[in-house]
Enzyme design. Structure first.
Site, PDB file in Angstrom:
ATOM      1  N   GLY A  96       0.786  -1.234   0.000  1.00  0.00           N
ATOM      2  CA  GLY A  96       0.000   0.000   0.000  1.00  0.00           C
ATOM      3  C   GLY A  96       0.812   1.274   0.000  1.00  0.00           C
ATOM      4  O   GLY A  96       0.241   2.369   0.085  1.00  0.00           O
ATOM      5  N   GLN A  97       2.145   1.186  -0.105  1.00  0.00           N
ATOM      6  CA  GLN A  97       2.965   2.394  -0.135  1.00  0.00           C
ATOM      7  C   GLN A  97       2.716   3.122  -1.456  1.00  0.00           C
ATOM      8  O   GLN A  97       2.780   2.522  -2.529  1.00  0.00           O
ATOM      9  CB  GLN A  97       4.448   2.037   0.004  1.00  0.00           C
ATOM     10  N   VAL A  99       3.790   6.765  -1.711  1.00  0.00           N
ATOM     11  CA  VAL A  99       4.883   7.734  -1.810  1.00  0.00           C
ATOM     12  C   VAL A  99       6.130   6.954  -1.418  1.00  0.00           C
ATOM     13  O   VAL A  99       6.237   6.461  -0.293  1.00  0.00           O
ATOM     14  CB  VAL A  99       4.676   8.954  -0.875  1.00  0.00           C
ATOM     15  N   HIS A 103       8.088   6.487   5.383  1.00  0.00           N
ATOM     16  CA  HIS A 103       7.400   7.345   6.340  1.00  0.00           C
ATOM     17  C   HIS A 103       6.552   6.511   7.287  1.00  0.00           C
ATOM     18  O   HIS A 103       6.169   5.390   6.977  1.00  0.00           O
ATOM     19  CB  HIS A 103       6.542   8.410   5.647  1.00  0.00           C
ATOM     20  N   HIS A 105       3.043   6.668   9.546  1.00  0.00           N
ATOM     21  CA  HIS A 105       1.774   7.351   9.797  1.00  0.00           C
ATOM     22  C   HIS A 105       1.427   7.234  11.276  1.00  0.00           C
ATOM     23  O   HIS A 105       1.476   6.133  11.831  1.00  0.00           O
ATOM     24  CB  HIS A 105       0.627   6.685   9.027  1.00  0.00           C
TER      25      HIS A 105
END
Length: 158
Positions: A96-97, A99, A103, A105
C-alpha cells in the site's frame, strides 16, 4: 547511502519546495500533517534523507524515527482527544505504499471513523501449529546464520 529519486514529493517538502504544516523537526527527521488525513491530527514522520522502503533505512535512522513517533503520540492524543491511535508503515506497493520515501503514519482513531486495518485479516485461515513452528524455526535459523547478509545488529543493551 540514501538513493536519489527521480521525483519525490517528500524530498520537495523537505527541500522547501512544497507547502507543509510541520509539527516537529530535527537534523534527521521531520513530521508534518498528512494532506489526506484519516482523522484530524494524522501526522507523517519522515527521514530527511531519502530512503524508499523500510529495508533501505539505516537502523539508527529507524530507531530515531520511532523515537520521534513515540514522543509525538501522547501529544497527538492530547490535542485530538483520541486515546486510540494506529502506527502504520507501508513498505512497497503491494503493502500500500504510494509515496516511495519511507514514512510512518500516526493516525488518531475514533470509534466508527470508517478506517480499518483488519487484523486478524478475515481472509486468512489459521494454519496448523507445525506450519507456524516451521516458519519460526526458519526465522530463528536466519537470525543465527553468521554468513547471512546483512547481519542483524543486536539491539543495544538497556
Amino acid at each position: 547511502m540514501p538513493k536519489t529519486p527521480m521525483h519525490c514529493p517528500f524530498c520537495d517538502i523537505i527541500g522547501g519546495a512544497g507547502e507543509v504544516s510541520v509539527c516537529y523537526e530535527d537534523a534527521v527527521a521531520i513530521a508534518f500533517m498528512d494532506i489526506q488525513p484519516v482523522n484530524d491530527g494524522h501526522v507523517l514522520v519522515v527521514p530527511r534523507a531519502h530512503y524508499e522502503r523500510v529495508d533501505d533505512l539505516p537502523r539508527e535512522t529507524g530507531l530515531h524515527l520511532y523515537g520521534v513517533a513515540t514522543r509525538l503520540m501522547p501529544i497527538i492524543q492530547q490535542v485530538t482527544g483520541c486515546r486510540d491511535l494506529n502506527i502504520v508503515v507501508s513498505s512497497g506497493s503491494a503493502a500500500g505504499q504510494d509515496v516511495f520515501h519511507f514514512h510512518v503514519h500516526l493516525i488518531p482513531r475514533r470509534a466508527g471513523d470508517g478506517f480499518d486495518v483488519p487484523l486478524p485479516f478475515p481472509g486468512s485461515a489459521m494454519p496448523d501449529r507445525t506450519r507456524l513452528d516451521a516458519m519460526a524455526a526458519r526465522i530463528i535459523s536466519a537470525l543465527r546464520d553468521p554468513m547471512a547478509s546483512p547481519t542483524p545488529t543486536p539491539a543495544p543493551a538497556a
